[in-house]
Design a protein around this motif. Structure first.
Motif, PDB file in Angstrom:
ATOM      1  N   THR A 166     104.910 138.647  -2.541  1.00  0.00           N
ATOM      2  CA  THR A 166     104.855 137.247  -2.118  1.00  0.00           C
ATOM      3  C   THR A 166     105.286 136.340  -3.257  1.00  0.00           C
ATOM      4  N   GLY A 167     104.801 136.649  -4.456  1.00  0.00           N
ATOM      5  CA  GLY A 167     105.159 135.855  -5.630  1.00  0.00           C
ATOM      6  C   GLY A 167     106.663 135.831  -5.840  1.00  0.00           C
ATOM      7  N   LEU A 168     107.250 137.003  -5.709  1.00  0.00           N
ATOM      8  CA  LEU A 168     108.699 137.135  -5.866  1.00  0.00           C
ATOM      9  C   LEU A 168     109.417 136.266  -4.838  1.00  0.00           C
ATOM     10  N   GLY A 169     108.873 136.264  -3.621  1.00  0.00           N
ATOM     11  CA  GLY A 169     109.430 135.441  -2.550  1.00  0.00           C
ATOM     12  C   GLY A 169     109.431 133.975  -2.956  1.00  0.00           C
ATOM     13  N   PHE A 170     108.319 133.508  -3.498  1.00  0.00           N
ATOM     14  CA  PHE A 170     108.210 132.115  -3.925  1.00  0.00           C
ATOM     15  C   PHE A 170     109.233 131.795  -4.993  1.00  0.00           C
ATOM     16  N   VAL A 171     109.337 132.658  -5.971  1.00  0.00           N
ATOM     17  CA  VAL A 171     110.267 132.420  -7.068  1.00  0.00           C
ATOM     18  C   VAL A 171     111.694 132.305  -6.545  1.00  0.00           C
ATOM     19  N   THR A 172     112.054 133.223  -5.637  1.00  0.00           N
ATOM     20  CA  THR A 172     113.437 133.171  -5.156  1.00  0.00           C
ATOM     21  C   THR A 172     113.677 131.931  -4.303  1.00  0.00           C
ATOM     22  N   VAL A 173     112.665 131.508  -3.561  1.00  0.00           N
ATOM     23  CA  VAL A 173     112.817 130.276  -2.778  1.00  0.00           C
ATOM     24  C   VAL A 173     113.073 129.103  -3.730  1.00  0.00           C
ATOM     25  N   LEU A 174     112.313 129.039  -4.826  1.00  0.00           N
ATOM     26  CA  LEU A 174     112.509 127.960  -5.805  1.00  0.00           C
ATOM     27  C   LEU A 174     113.919 127.992  -6.365  1.00  0.00           C
ATOM     28  N   ILE A 175     114.333 129.202  -6.767  1.00  0.00           N
ATOM     29  CA  ILE A 175     115.692 129.333  -7.299  1.00  0.00           C
ATOM     30  C   ILE A 175     116.702 128.860  -6.258  1.00  0.00           C
ATOM     31  N   GLY A 176     116.452 129.261  -5.007  1.00  0.00           N
ATOM     32  CA  GLY A 176     117.344 128.892  -3.903  1.00  0.00           C
ATOM     33  C   GLY A 176     117.457 127.378  -3.760  1.00  0.00           C
ATOM     34  N   ILE A 177     116.292 126.708  -3.805  1.00  0.00           N
ATOM     35  CA  ILE A 177     116.292 125.251  -3.634  1.00  0.00           C
ATOM     36  C   ILE A 177     117.091 124.573  -4.755  1.00  0.00           C
ATOM     37  N   PHE A 178     116.809 125.003  -5.991  1.00  0.00           N
ATOM     38  CA  PHE A 178     117.521 124.392  -7.114  1.00  0.00           C
ATOM     39  C   PHE A 178     119.021 124.621  -7.011  1.00  0.00           C
ATOM     40  N   TYR A 179     119.358 125.837  -6.616  1.00  0.00           N
ATOM     41  CA  TYR A 179     120.782 126.160  -6.532  1.00  0.00           C
ATOM     42  C   TYR A 179     121.457 125.334  -5.440  1.00  0.00           C
ATOM     43  N   ALA A 180     120.744 125.192  -4.318  1.00  0.00           N
ATOM     44  CA  ALA A 180     121.308 124.421  -3.206  1.00  0.00           C
ATOM     45  C   ALA A 180     121.523 122.967  -3.631  1.00  0.00           C
ATOM     46  N   LEU A 181     120.499 122.423  -4.324  1.00  0.00           N
ATOM     47  CA  LEU A 181     120.624 121.034  -4.790  1.00  0.00           C
ATOM     48  C   LEU A 181     121.799 120.883  -5.737  1.00  0.00           C
ATOM     49  N   TRP A 182     121.867 121.841  -6.646  1.00  0.00           N
ATOM     50  CA  TRP A 182     122.948 121.801  -7.637  1.00  0.00           C
ATOM     51  C   TRP A 182     124.318 121.825  -6.937  1.00  0.00           C
TER      52      TRP A 182
END
Ligand code: UDP
Ligand code: MG
Length: 311
Positions: free
Chosen positions: A233-249
């Motif tokens: 689950t933790g890994l899932g959260f981390v990747t979601v965060l990375i995903g959001i930042f990348y999408a914004l970027w």
């Protein structure tokens, strides 16, 4: 008089079993304030083990034998021994003399002195074992303690003395995949360590090839911990965060014009590989737990006894 059972799982131990018996017998003969017995659990051996132990049992009624219908593994063998044990105390010991039977009287003494219910033997030193074995054991015990929700003493095998209370409680455990040292720790009461030097195997080969070790380690981890699920689950959260930042970027970059979106082939591949990996890993962890549920729900017997001797 108090009674004592020595539980000895054996799988293809023709090279050591006679020596094992004679050293055990010597120790038990000295402990004459106990009425003792040896329970050999023949875990589907395909060599002459069955024949040798049967012969021992015909000459010595203190020797009892459980013959399994096939090889079920070390933990089921020890479990069967405990299930059939009606004594006040039981010692679990390997057949290969890596655990010296000569310290059994000291275990009893420690138990009485400390008024404990369990004396578990801690390997202070391990002689004659391969570097790989020691390394895997080290990694295993350390990671188990990190993952597990009960603290399990480091460098401790199943070699231990348990009393009536623990034997009775153990018999109530219905799970099929048993991680015995974990269960005994989990049971509680007073448990004290005893330091000893683990010897080299007396003869023969290890019966724990890497396949069995992995199976053992997975049972230990999955039955005693939900941390792999939490890590997933933790890994899932981390990747979601990375995903959001990348999408914004990517979005802002596109608007403002710094992201060179059209040349983004490598970044797409990296993201696919990364997210695909995380997903597969997470699904794999889930799958492991579902596998356990599947095994437990089938409710098959943990072992099948073909024959009992001297019971
Ligand atoms: N054993 C067993 N069934 C198995 C594998 C091992 O009953 O499928 C017994 C084996 O005969 C021995 C004990 O479990 O008495 C520990 O095995 P081994 O010494 O081979 O393991 P190691 O000490 O190398 O970890
Ligand atoms: Mg051994």
């Amino acid at each position: 008089m108090e009674t004592l059972s020595i539980i000895v799982p054996c799988y293809n131990e023709e090279a050591v079993i006679s020596e094992s018996y004679s050293r055990l017998k010597k120790v038990l003969n000295q402990m004459n304030d106990f009425q003792s017995e040896i329970i050999f659990v023949n875990d589907g051996s395909t060599d002459r083990t069955a024949e040798i132990v049967s012969k021992i049992a015909t000459n010595d009624i203190r020797v009892k034998i459980l013959h399994f219908s096939r090889n079920f593994g070390h933990q089921p063998a020890v479990t069967a021994g405990i299930h059939c044990c009606t004594s006040d105390f039981a010692v679990i010991i390997d057949a290969d003399l890596q655990d010296p039977p000569e310290i059994i009287p000291q275990l009893i003494e420690t138990l009485k002195k400390e008024q404990a219910n369990v004396v578990y033997c801690v390997r202070e030193k391990r002689n004659g074992e391969s570097f790989m074995k020691k390394l895997t054991a080290r990694v295993f015990y350390r990671s188990m303690n990190y993952l597990s929700e009960v603290s399990i003493p480091l460098d401790t095998g199943d070699f231990r003395l348990i009393d009536r209370l623990v034997i009775t409680e153990f018999k109530r455990f219905r799970e099929k995949g048993k991680y015995i040292r974990g269960i005994i720790s989990w049971i509680g009461f007073k448990q004290v360590p005893y330091m000893y030097r683990r010897d080299a195997r007396f003869a023969g080969e290890t019966k724990y090839p890497i396949r069995k070790m992995l199976h053992f380690a997975t049972t230990a981890m999955l039955y005693f911990s939900q941390k792999p699920l939490k890590i997933a689950t933790g890994l899932g959260f981390v990747t979601v965060l990375i995903g959001i930042f990348y999408a914004l970027w990517a979005l802002v970059g596109k608007i403002v014009g710094f992201s060179h979106a059209l040349t983004g082939w490598s970044s797409i591949i990296i993201l696919i590989v990364f997210f695909g990996g995380v997903q597969l890993l997470t699904v794999g962890v889930l799958g492991q737990y579902i596998g356990i549920l599947f095994d437990e729900i089938k409710d098959r017997p943990e072992y099948i006894i073909e024959k009992k001797e001297n019971f």
